[in-house]
Design a protein around this motif. Structure first.
Motif, short mmCIF file in Angstrom:
data_model
loop_
_atom_site.label_atom_id
_atom_site.label_comp_id
_atom_site.label_asym_id
_atom_site.label_seq_id
_atom_site.Cartn_x
_atom_site.Cartn_y
_atom_site.Cartn_z
N LEU A 237 1.02 -0.84 -0.14
CA LEU A 237 0.31 0.31 0.13
C LEU A 237 1.37 1.77 -0.32
N ARG A 238 2.18 1.18 0.63
CA ARG A 238 2.99 2.38 0.74
C ARG A 238 3.71 2.78 -0.79
N GLU A 239 3.70 1.67 -1.93
CA GLU A 239 4.08 1.47 -2.82
C GLU A 239 3.19 2.12 -4.01
N LEU A 240 1.40 1.71 -3.37
CA LEU A 240 0.72 1.97 -4.78
C LEU A 240 0.25 2.88 -5.30
N GLY A 241 1.17 3.93 -4.81
CA GLY A 241 0.92 5.63 -5.06
C GLY A 241 1.50 5.38 -6.41
N PRO A 242 3.11 5.91 -6.33
CA PRO A 242 4.08 5.30 -7.11
C PRO A 242 3.80 4.84 -8.50
N TRP A 243 3.12 3.26 -7.78
CA TRP A 243 2.74 2.18 -8.99
C TRP A 243 1.54 2.67 -9.82
N LEU A 244 0.83 3.44 -9.06
CA LEU A 244 -0.66 2.98 -10.28
C LEU A 244 -0.58 4.67 -10.73
N VAL A 245 0.20 5.26 -10.32
CA VAL A 245 0.00 7.12 -11.24
C VAL A 245 0.76 7.10 -12.50
N PRO A 246 1.56 6.82 -13.20
CA PRO A 246 2.10 5.98 -14.18
C PRO A 246 0.75 5.84 -15.36
N LEU A 247 0.01 4.51 -14.72
CA LEU A 247 -1.23 3.83 -15.19
C LEU A 247 -2.79 5.22 -15.19
N LEU A 248 -2.52 5.60 -14.54
CA LEU A 248 -3.64 6.82 -14.18
C LEU A 248 -3.55 7.56 -15.58
N GLU A 249 -2.13 8.36 -14.94
CA GLU A 249 -1.56 9.20 -16.09
C GLU A 249 -1.94 8.98 -18.24
N SER A 250 -1.52 7.90 -18.40
CA SER A 250 -1.00 7.09 -19.62
C SER A 250 -2.67 6.93 -19.95
N ALA A 251 -3.11 7.40 -19.21
CA ALA A 251 -5.55 6.23 -19.40
C ALA A 251 -5.41 7.66 -20.98
N PRO A 252 -5.26 8.82 -20.66
CA PRO A 252 -5.93 9.56 -21.86
C PRO A 252 -5.29 9.26 -23.46
N ARG A 253 -3.93 9.04 -23.23
CA ARG A 253 -2.86 7.92 -23.89
C ARG A 253 -3.71 7.38 -25.11
N VAL A 254 -3.97 6.19 -23.99
CA VAL A 254 -3.79 5.10 -24.24
C VAL A 254 -5.73 5.31 -25.44
N ALA A 255 -6.80 5.58 -23.85
CA ALA A 255 -8.21 5.49 -24.39
C ALA A 255 -8.02 6.24 -25.83
N LEU A 256 -7.17 7.38 -26.49
CA LEU A 256 -7.28 7.70 -28.28
C LEU A 256 -6.66 6.79 -28.88
N LYS A 257 -5.54 6.23 -28.11
CA LYS A 257 -4.87 5.50 -29.38
C LYS A 257 -5.95 3.90 -29.57
N LEU A 258 -6.52 2.97 -28.82
CA LEU A 258 -7.62 2.77 -29.12
C LEU A 258 -8.62 2.59 -29.99
N LEU A 259 -8.72 4.63 -30.56
CA LEU A 259 -9.51 5.17 -31.37
C LEU A 259 -8.94 5.21 -32.75
N GLY A 260 -7.67 4.88 -32.45
CA GLY A 260 -7.31 5.34 -33.88
C GLY A 260 -6.00 6.54 -33.86
N GLY A 261 -5.98 7.01 -32.98
CA GLY A 261 -5.28 8.30 -32.35
C GLY A 261 -3.82 8.35 -32.39
#
Length: 261
Positions: A237-261
């Motif tokens: 749980l102490r490392e959950l934030g640093p582990w999870l934040v990069p995934l959350l920050e990449s979510a908009p880019r990944v979503a647009l990539k799935l649409l072909g962007g």
């Protein structure tokens, strides 16, 4: 009738703007429905509807106007279906990240023996594990702390460049399958410290039981696995934030990539 409102051109323009607003509202509704917390049943329906209508009104001026906007009901319903699917895809990418965290918690609970103590999560009305529910709630807080809800609204505005109105849903199916595999691997990665330590404990207890048959392994293993698992879970749980934040920050880019962007 007022002379300035009696022209057919005025009414045609107003009808086109109303249809465009409905289409923007539909895509935005799909995003909010799939987005964690915002689409939860715990949030009143009136609040969700007001939020969607307000955001659609704000976004409407920056949405590229298509050459033709359907005015017939069948064409409009078909276009609304594709717009809803695009919005759902954008919100589902974030929801899947939280599901990966819940998957990791389920694996931890299975190894620690907490799988027998499941409860109904009030936010989803489904059975949830203890560790999975705890980590999912922390992950949901990180979604709003990092401002991901703002970034996803910006991604929705950018999605009109990738998937313009009236051109359907350009889904990248292989990218979607790859994303699911990556998130499952990430969930296993998050649970790995607990799984590895408790697996080593099982090996030690098995070897001890081989050389000392008088040991009551069943009674001894439960408190040891729970205590050691809780210690490792606290470190995770102490490392959950640093582990999870990069995934959350990449979510908009990944979503647009799935649409072909």
């Amino acid at each position: 009738m007022i002379p300035s409102l009696s022209g057919s051109a005025i009414w045609a323009f107003t009808g086109a703007k109303a249809a465009l607003w409905v289409l923007v509202l539909t895509r935005l509704t799909g995003l909010l429905a799939a987005f964690p917390m915002l689409g939860s049943e715990q949030m009143p329906l009136q609040v969700r509807a007001a939020l969607a209508a307000m955001l659609a009104t704000v976004i409407l001026p920056v949405v590229p106007v298509p050459p033709t906007i359907p005015t017939g009901l069948p064409e409009l319903v078909g276009l609304m279906t594709s717009e809803l699917a695009i919005g759902l895809l954008l919100g589902t990418v974030v929801a899947w990240i939280l599901e990966a965290v819940a998957f990791a918690g389920m694996l931890m609970d299975t190894q620690m023996g907490f799988s027998f103590v499941q409860f109904v999560d009030p936010t989803t009305s489904q059975s949830a594990s203890i560790s999975g529910s705890l980590m999912t709630q922390i992950a949901a807080l990180l979604v709003f702390i990092t401002g991901l809800h703002h970034q996803m609204i910006l991604a929705l505005v950018d999605s009109y460049r990738v998937a313009p109105l009236g051109q359907g849903m350009p889904l990248q199916a292989m990218g979607l399958i790859a994303l699911l595999g990556q998130l499952l691997a990430k969930g296993f990665q998050l649970a790995f410290p607990v799984l590895a330590v408790l697996f080593l404990l099982d090996m030690i207890l098995g070897i001890s039981g081989k050389f000392m048959p008088q040991l009551q392994l069943l009674q001894l293993s439960f408190p040891l696995k729970i205590a050691l698992g809780m210690v490792i879970l606290g470190l995770v749980l102490r490392e959950l934030g640093p582990w999870l934040v990069p995934l959350l920050e990449s979510a908009p880019r990944v979503a647009l990539k799935l649409l072909g962007g």
